[in-house]
Write an enzyme that holds these catalytic residues in place. Structure first.
Site, PDB file in Angstrom:
ATOM      1  NE  ARG A  14      26.134 -12.886  28.437  1.00  0.00           N
ATOM      2  CZ  ARG A  14      24.858 -12.968  28.061  1.00  0.00           C
ATOM      3  NH1 ARG A  14      24.510 -12.673  26.816  1.00  0.00           N
ATOM      4  NH2 ARG A  14      23.920 -13.341  28.929  1.00  0.00           N
ATOM      5  CB  THR A  79      15.968 -17.882  33.535  1.00  0.00           C
ATOM      6  OG1 THR A  79      15.727 -18.534  32.279  1.00  0.00           O
ATOM      7  CG2 THR A  79      17.021 -16.801  33.334  1.00  0.00           C
ATOM      8  CE1 TYR A 383      43.106  14.519  64.436  1.00  0.00           C
ATOM      9  CE2 TYR A 383      44.850  14.571  62.790  1.00  0.00           C
ATOM     10  CZ  TYR A 383      44.063  13.855  63.671  1.00  0.00           C
ATOM     11  OH  TYR A 383      44.210  12.506  63.783  1.00  0.00           O
TER      12      TYR A 383
HETATM   13  C1  UD1 Z   1      17.251 -13.876  29.092  1.00  0.00           C
HETATM   14  C2  UD1 Z   1      16.118 -14.653  28.363  1.00  0.00           C
HETATM   15  C3  UD1 Z   1      15.985 -14.101  26.943  1.00  0.00           C
HETATM   16  C4  UD1 Z   1      15.684 -12.615  27.007  1.00  0.00           C
HETATM   17  C5  UD1 Z   1      16.745 -11.877  27.821  1.00  0.00           C
HETATM   18  C6  UD1 Z   1      16.303 -10.450  28.056  1.00  0.00           C
HETATM   19  C7  UD1 Z   1      16.096 -16.932  29.234  1.00  0.00           C
HETATM   20  C8  UD1 Z   1      16.433 -18.336  28.979  1.00  0.00           C
HETATM   21  N1  UD1 Z   1      16.459 -16.060  28.305  1.00  0.00           N
HETATM   22  O1  UD1 Z   1      18.468 -14.113  28.404  1.00  0.00           O
HETATM   23  O2  UD1 Z   1      14.949 -14.778  26.269  1.00  0.00           O
HETATM   24  O3  UD1 Z   1      15.636 -12.091  25.683  1.00  0.00           O
HETATM   25  O4  UD1 Z   1      16.918 -12.478  29.106  1.00  0.00           O
HETATM   26  O5  UD1 Z   1      17.303  -9.704  28.682  1.00  0.00           O
HETATM   27  O6  UD1 Z   1      15.514 -16.631  30.260  1.00  0.00           O
HETATM   28  N2  UD1 Z   1      19.810 -15.810  36.415  1.00  0.00           N
HETATM   29  C9  UD1 Z   1      19.594 -16.491  37.586  1.00  0.00           C
HETATM   30  N3  UD1 Z   1      19.904 -17.813  37.668  1.00  0.00           N
HETATM   31  C10 UD1 Z   1      20.422 -18.485  36.606  1.00  0.00           C
HETATM   32  C11 UD1 Z   1      20.630 -17.787  35.407  1.00  0.00           C
HETATM   33  C12 UD1 Z   1      20.301 -16.458  35.340  1.00  0.00           C
HETATM   34  O7  UD1 Z   1      19.122 -15.919  38.567  1.00  0.00           O
HETATM   35  O8  UD1 Z   1      20.674 -19.684  36.756  1.00  0.00           O
HETATM   36  C13 UD1 Z   1      19.451 -14.393  36.354  1.00  0.00           C
HETATM   37  C14 UD1 Z   1      20.611 -13.486  35.982  1.00  0.00           C
HETATM   38  O9  UD1 Z   1      21.264 -13.026  37.142  1.00  0.00           O
HETATM   39  C15 UD1 Z   1      19.928 -12.355  35.218  1.00  0.00           C
HETATM   40  C16 UD1 Z   1      18.674 -13.000  34.648  1.00  0.00           C
HETATM   41  O10 UD1 Z   1      18.509 -14.223  35.320  1.00  0.00           O
HETATM   42  O11 UD1 Z   1      19.544 -11.301  36.075  1.00  0.00           O
HETATM   43  C17 UD1 Z   1      18.802 -13.265  33.155  1.00  0.00           C
HETATM   44  O12 UD1 Z   1      19.928 -14.074  32.915  1.00  0.00           O
HETATM   45  P1  UD1 Z   1      20.861 -13.811  31.676  1.00  0.00           P
HETATM   46  O13 UD1 Z   1      21.964 -14.783  31.704  1.00  0.00           O
HETATM   47  O14 UD1 Z   1      21.218 -12.386  31.582  1.00  0.00           O
HETATM   48  O15 UD1 Z   1      19.864 -14.198  30.470  1.00  0.00           O
HETATM   49  P2  UD1 Z   1      19.929 -13.706  28.971  1.00  0.00           P
HETATM   50  O16 UD1 Z   1      20.917 -14.525  28.258  1.00  0.00           O
HETATM   51  O17 UD1 Z   1      20.112 -12.248  28.935  1.00  0.00           O
HETATM   52 MG    MG Z   2      20.510 -10.837  30.330  1.00  0.00          MG
END
Ligand code: UD1
Ligand code: MG
Length: 452
Positions: A14, A79, A383
């Site tokens: 995003r 995550t 220089y």
């Molecule tokens: C996540 C939470 C959501 C919470 C929100 C808060 C989950 C499923 N959802 O959503 O409940 O309200 O954060 O900000 O956890 N990342 C990885 N590997 C992956 C996917 C993501 O390391 O495979 C890392 C991303 O780099 C990021 C973090 O995890 O730093 C969160 O990922 P993101 O995609 O931003 O999750 P949200 O949709 O924001």
């Molecule tokens: Mg996030």
């Protein structure tokens, strides 16, 4: 014992960026670095960063922080999948594991400390940070019983209309009993709209899982797009400015001012509009900075004024007047009570006490003594096209307007330099140096030309 795992493998689609999301910066430091900084009060014995998308870049950015462990998540399947990658690395670990989203840079260290305290005193399997947001769009919704025990977390995109009305959201900040989490991690399945393994699904298998509301909901702001990055910047700037105003700093039109959180200000500093203070800059008591100035990694003494000027990697001692339109850079050192004025650039030079460089000059690789007066338009030609050379100017010497010093060259003390001189050889103390052609006058020139 406490370990910390930072989720930093996602691309951050995003953001629409070539840079991995966690490397975007806020006030001069990357998001992931800020998340790591927020851990200092919980004193982790191990810090693991889960990397994936452009992992090498993330690693490089964090190079200077000692004893970080990097764990690779090859495919970004969510995550929960990211935390599953820790299993082989934490086999012998039996303490608590903090899991922090790498995109939540506004967390306060005290908040994590409090979360750990509640986690321990209640002997929870998991404790997570929640907030009631006016606009919960995009966040996972947290459902609890009457005792704040979590029954379910549903991602925004998986919520039905009724669930969307719940404004209590998941901050993406968790403290887990690791052995219990390790047991249930393999049970996750990608049973949702994104077909990802959600870490949040573990709450179904763990007991008790407690939700703790954060006092200041702005702390859990997750950065997913550029608008959220800009909003986080505003929040951080408000925090920094309010802190300094409470400590005795005046700001005129604070909305037009930006200050990094690494900057230090002393009492009775006045910051005028459109001024930007960055890096490890320090501004001494009673100094007035701006309007329209940029100060980066520089130390400014007491009662200094800086007007419409740029100062980077330099030092200005107390009582100096800088600007308008001065550029100090590359280790310029200006001693007490100097006046550096209009359209003057000084690079890697030292200017002794009570000296004036008031108009239209360039000093590079120069060392000036005390009470030197640098005439308008004086230039050090430092220089030769290959190497830089020094110019040394003794105490109380006066350089004439438009003089050029072809370095390396040394002028003694109390030298007077005639205007327009190009000085190529050293000049002894108290001499007058004139290094230009004498003026010639040819009388009646106009008539002679016309007669021809
Ligand atoms: C996540 C939470 C959501 C919470 C929100 C808060 C989950 C499923 N959802 O959503 O409940 O309200 O954060 O900000 O956890 N990342 C990885 N590997 C992956 C996917 C993501 O390391 O495979 C890392 C991303 O780099 C990021 C973090 O995890 O730093 C969160 O990922 P993101 O995609 O931003 O999750 P949200 O949709 O924001
Ligand atoms: Mg996030």
């Amino acid at each position: 014992m406490v370990a910390v795992a930072i989720l930093a493998a996602g691309r951050g689609t995003r953001m629409k960026s070539n840079l991995p999301k966690v490397l975007h910066t806020l006030g001069g430091r990357s998001l992931v670095q800020r998340v790591l900084d927020s851990c200092h009060l919980i004193n982790p014995s191990r810090q693991l960063v889960i990397i994936g998308y452009e992992g090498e870049q993330v690693k490089q950015c964090l190079q200077s922080i000692p004893s970080l462990e990097f764990v690779e998540q090859r495919e970004q399947l969510g995550t929960g999948h990211a935390i599953q990658q820790l299993l082989p690395h934490l086999q012998d670990f039996d303490g608590d594991l903090f899991v922090l989203n790498g995109d939540a840079p506004l967390l306060r260290p005290e908040t994590l400390q409090n979360l750990l305290h509640i986690h321990k005193t209640n002997q929870n399997a998991a404790t997570l940070l929640t907030a009631h947001l006016p606009n919960p769009k995009g966040y996972g919704r947290v459902f609890c019983d009457n005792n704040n025990l979590v029954t379910q977390i549903v991602e925004d995109r998986d919520c039905n209309a009724a669930q969307k009305k719940n404004h209590r959201v998941n901050g993406g900040i968790y403290c887990f009993n690791w052995p219990q989490l390790a047991q249930v991690l393999p049970k996750l399945s990608p049973n949702n709209d994104q077909k990802e393994y959600y870490l949040t699904d573990v709450v179904q298998y763990l007991n008790p899982v407690m939700a703790v509301d954060v006092e200041d909901y702005l702390e859990i702001n997750g950065i997913n797009d550029r608008q959220q990055l800009s909003a986080a910047n505003d929040i951080m700037q408000d925090r920094i400015k309010n802190r300094w105003m409470a400590a005795g700093v005046t700001m005129i039109d604070p909305d037009s001012i930006t200050i990094d959180d690494t900057v230090k200000l002393e009492v009775d500093v006045i910051i005028e509009p459109q001024t930007h203070l960055r890096g490890n800059s320090v501004i001494g008591a009673g100094s007035r900075i701006g309007p329209g100035s940029l100060i980066e990694n520089s130390q400014i003494g007491q009662n200094v004024t800086v007007l419409y000027s740029v100062i980077t990697d330099s030092e200005v001692a107390s009582g100096c007047r800088i600007g308008p339109y001065t550029h100090l850079r590359g280790e310029a050192k200006i001693k007490e009570a100097c006046r550096i004025g209009n359209f003057v650039e000084i690079k890697k030079s030292e200017v002794g006490q009570k000296s004036n460089v008031a108009h239209l000059s360039y000093l590079g690789d120069a060392i000036l003594g005390e009470q030197v007066n640098v005439g308008a338009g004086t230039i050090t030609a430092n220089y030769d096209g290959v190497n830089k050379h020094p110019t040394i100017i003794g105490n109380r010497t006066k350089t004439g307007a438009n003089s050029v010093f072809v370095a390396p060259v040394t002028l003694g003390e109390e030298v007077t330099v005639a205007a327009g001189s190009v000085v190529t050889n050293d000049v002894p103390n108290q001499a007058l140096v004139i290094a230009r052609q004498r003026q010639r006058i040819i009388e009646d020139w106009k008539n002679k030309i016309q007669q021809k």
